[in-house]
Scaffold this motif. Structure first.
Motif, PDB file in Angstrom:
ATOM      1  N   UNK A   1       0.831  -1.210   0.000  1.00  0.00           N
ATOM      2  CA  UNK A   1       0.000   0.000   0.000  1.00  0.00           C
ATOM      3  C   UNK A   1       0.863   1.256   0.000  1.00  0.00           C
ATOM      4  N   UNK A   2       2.020   1.207   0.666  1.00  0.00           N
ATOM      5  CA  UNK A   2       2.950   2.340   0.609  1.00  0.00           C
ATOM      6  C   UNK A   2       3.415   2.572  -0.827  1.00  0.00           C
ATOM      7  N   UNK A   3       3.588   1.474  -1.580  1.00  0.00           N
ATOM      8  CA  UNK A   3       3.966   1.599  -2.993  1.00  0.00           C
ATOM      9  C   UNK A   3       2.878   2.332  -3.778  1.00  0.00           C
ATOM     10  N   UNK A   4       1.622   2.014  -3.493  1.00  0.00           N
ATOM     11  CA  UNK A   4       0.503   2.694  -4.166  1.00  0.00           C
ATOM     12  C   UNK A   4       0.525   4.187  -3.840  1.00  0.00           C
ATOM     13  N   UNK A   5       0.621   4.515  -2.546  1.00  0.00           N
ATOM     14  CA  UNK A   5       0.628   5.924  -2.140  1.00  0.00           C
ATOM     15  C   UNK A   5       1.827   6.667  -2.744  1.00  0.00           C
ATOM     16  N   UNK A   6       2.971   5.977  -2.793  1.00  0.00           N
ATOM     17  CA  UNK A   6       4.174   6.591  -3.374  1.00  0.00           C
ATOM     18  C   UNK A   6       3.954   6.927  -4.843  1.00  0.00           C
ATOM     19  N   UNK A   7       3.416   5.961  -5.613  1.00  0.00           N
ATOM     20  CA  UNK A   7       3.185   6.196  -7.048  1.00  0.00           C
ATOM     21  C   UNK A   7       2.268   7.394  -7.273  1.00  0.00           C
ATOM     22  N   UNK A   8       1.176   7.467  -6.508  1.00  0.00           N
ATOM     23  CA  UNK A   8       0.204   8.546  -6.710  1.00  0.00           C
ATOM     24  C   UNK A   8       0.795   9.896  -6.290  1.00  0.00           C
ATOM     25  N   UNK A   9       1.497   9.933  -5.155  1.00  0.00           N
ATOM     26  CA  UNK A   9       2.079  11.198  -4.677  1.00  0.00           C
ATOM     27  C   UNK A   9       3.157  11.718  -5.624  1.00  0.00           C
ATOM     28  N   UNK A  10       4.004  10.824  -6.121  1.00  0.00           N
ATOM     29  CA  UNK A  10       5.059  11.256  -7.052  1.00  0.00           C
ATOM     30  C   UNK A  10       4.441  11.739  -8.358  1.00  0.00           C
ATOM     31  N   UNK A  11       3.416  11.025  -8.853  1.00  0.00           N
ATOM     32  CA  UNK A  11       2.730  11.487 -10.067  1.00  0.00           C
ATOM     33  C   UNK A  11       2.108  12.860  -9.856  1.00  0.00           C
ATOM     34  N   UNK A  12       1.531  13.073  -8.663  1.00  0.00           N
ATOM     35  CA  UNK A  12       0.920  14.376  -8.366  1.00  0.00           C
ATOM     36  C   UNK A  12       1.977  15.473  -8.377  1.00  0.00           C
ATOM     37  N   UNK A  13       3.127  15.198  -7.760  1.00  0.00           N
ATOM     38  CA  UNK A  13       4.202  16.196  -7.731  1.00  0.00           C
ATOM     39  C   UNK A  13       4.720  16.483  -9.140  1.00  0.00           C
ATOM     40  N   UNK A  14       4.856  15.445  -9.951  1.00  0.00           N
ATOM     41  CA  UNK A  14       5.361  15.635 -11.317  1.00  0.00           C
ATOM     42  C   UNK A  14       4.363  16.363 -12.209  1.00  0.00           C
TER      43      UNK A  14
END
Length: 429
Positions: free
Chosen positions: A321-334
């Motif tokens: 689940x941390x991997x999911x949150x990481x993917x979404x947060x990094x995409x949001x920042x980018x």
């Protein structure tokens, strides 16, 4: 020479040669200014003119906040309270030149009093520390980029090993976790004894300071002639400055070591391998730890708002689940160019936990929305993304019996909504 400064120097009533003093002030490498008791400028030296770009006649009689430094500083009230009480204040300002260029100064502002103890003026001395700040920011950015690059490479390596959603099985996560745990352990050992030594040094320094004060007081009271002999040497050695600065240095070092400790703890929690694959966890803690890991990707371009509600523990794989949150947060920042906002929200509704991650970035075109969870589909330029992050996230959420949904407006931003049931075995997968 400015008449106001001449008058000011005449009021000092000292034996200092006035002409020599004025020359020293004018030729000083520091920016020097003098204000009246309410903060209106009555004198600036040549260095002030050189640094700020303002001519003397443009600032005389103006409020000292003409540089907008004080208005931008969160410590302005504290500063004014200090100097209005007759005490000296030191701190950093982010000032603005006449041409609009910003620069950093380390300021020392001191009250000037008449023979009755009434504050008549304030003396400001500024040291330009723009280059130092730029070096610090460049170093911090470099470290952040290095950490982020290492993290991104690990994620990319995991994604490229297979075209299936099973890329994030136990073996891969275990190997990443072992590497992260090893790095965290290597950092944790030296930072541990550094922090311990600093705390001991802080105690020793305070005791030595107390002893020195007591010793000097006894010398002044009992052998004043000896005190008069050593007093010039004490001033020459700048004992007061060293005591004050040493205390600040120790405090800053302790704060830095504590920040490193928290980073290491987040990394260990994020990649822990000595736990079962599934466990009961608080998803708010999982979100907090993930934000700590990806913070360097976010903080340079966006603010982050958290609205985390009370959640029951969930039986899940926290690393996945941390991997999911990481993917979404990094995409949001980018998706954000600058001055963005990312909102993270968690809620417990009926028999489910709902996590939403919202950004005000570039958004996703409508024709791409239905393909966003397809393997290898990406809206990024060639070489900037594999198109696997969101498909992996989708499979992880499905594996936990949940759903992930996206809403997006091109040019306005996106909202990812993750629904995780508390009892997935009761729902169809």
């Amino acid at each position: 020479m400015d008449k106001t400064l001449q008058d000011f120097v005449d009021q000092l009533g000292t034996q200092v040669d006035t002409v020599l003093l004025l020359k020293a002030v004018e030729q000083s490498p520091a920016t020097i200014f003098i204000t009246d008791s309410v903060g209106r400028i009555i004198y600036v030296n040549s260095k002030f003119v050189e640094v700020t770009g303002y001519a003397k006649n443009e600032v005389l009689g103006r409020d000292a906040r003409i540089l907008k430094g004080m208005g931008r500083s969160s410590g302005h009230k504290e500063m004014w309270s200090e100097i209005s009480s007759g005490r000296q204040w030191k701190g950093d300002f982010h000032n603005k030149k006449k041409n609009g260029e910003y620069f950093w100064v380390r300021a020392t502002i001191s009250p000037i009093m008449d023979h009755e103890g009434k504050i008549t003026n304030f003396l400001g001395m500024n040291e330009d520390i723009t280059d130092r700040k730029q070096v610090e920011e460049a170093l911090e950015q470099s470290v952040a980029e290095s950490v982020q690059m290492a993290t991104s490479l690990e994620f990319l390596n995991a994604e490229l090993k297979s075209t299936q959603s099973q890329m994030l099985q136990r073996e891969k996560m275990a190997s990443i976790g072992q590497l992260a745990a090893g790095v965290a352990h290597e950092i944790n050992n030296p930072i541990g004894f550094v922090s311990s030594n600093l705390r001991s040094l802080d105690k020793y320094f305070k005791k030595l300071t107390d002893y020195l004060v007591l010793l000097e007081k006894n010398i002044q009271d009992k052998v004043p002639e000896t005190w008069q002999e050593i007093k010039p040497e004490r001033k020459k050695l700048k004992i007061d400055f060293m005591l004050e600065d040493s205390e600040d240095l120790i405090t800053e070092s302790l704060d830095g070591s504590e920040r490193v400790r928290k980073i290491v703890q987040n990394l260990k929690t994020f990649s822990r391998v000595d736990q079962a694959e599934e466990q009961w966890v608080d998803l708010n803690t999982c979100l907090e730890n993930t934000i700590g890991i990806v913070w360097n990707e976010i903080k340079y371009k966006s603010k982050l708002e958290k609205d985390l509600g009370d959640l029951p523990d969930l039986n899940c794989n926290p690393q996945e689940l941390s991997q999911v949150f990481t993917n979404i947060l990094i995409n949001a920042a980018q998706a954000i160019e600058k001055d963005g906002l990312i909102k993270v929200r968690s809620r417990h509704e009926e028999e489910s936990i709902i996590i939403t991650i919202e950004d005000n970035g570039s958004g996703i075109a409508e024709e791409h929305l239905e393909r966003i969870f397809e393997p290898f589909f990406t809206t990024k330029a060639v070489g900037e993304g594999t198109g696997l992050g969101m498909s992996i996230s989708y499979e992880i959420i499905k594996k936990h019996g949940g759903n992930i949904h996206i809403e997006s407006d091109l040019g306005k931003g996106s909202i990812f909504t993750i629904l995780l049931p508390l009892h997935p075995e009761e729902q169809s997968l």
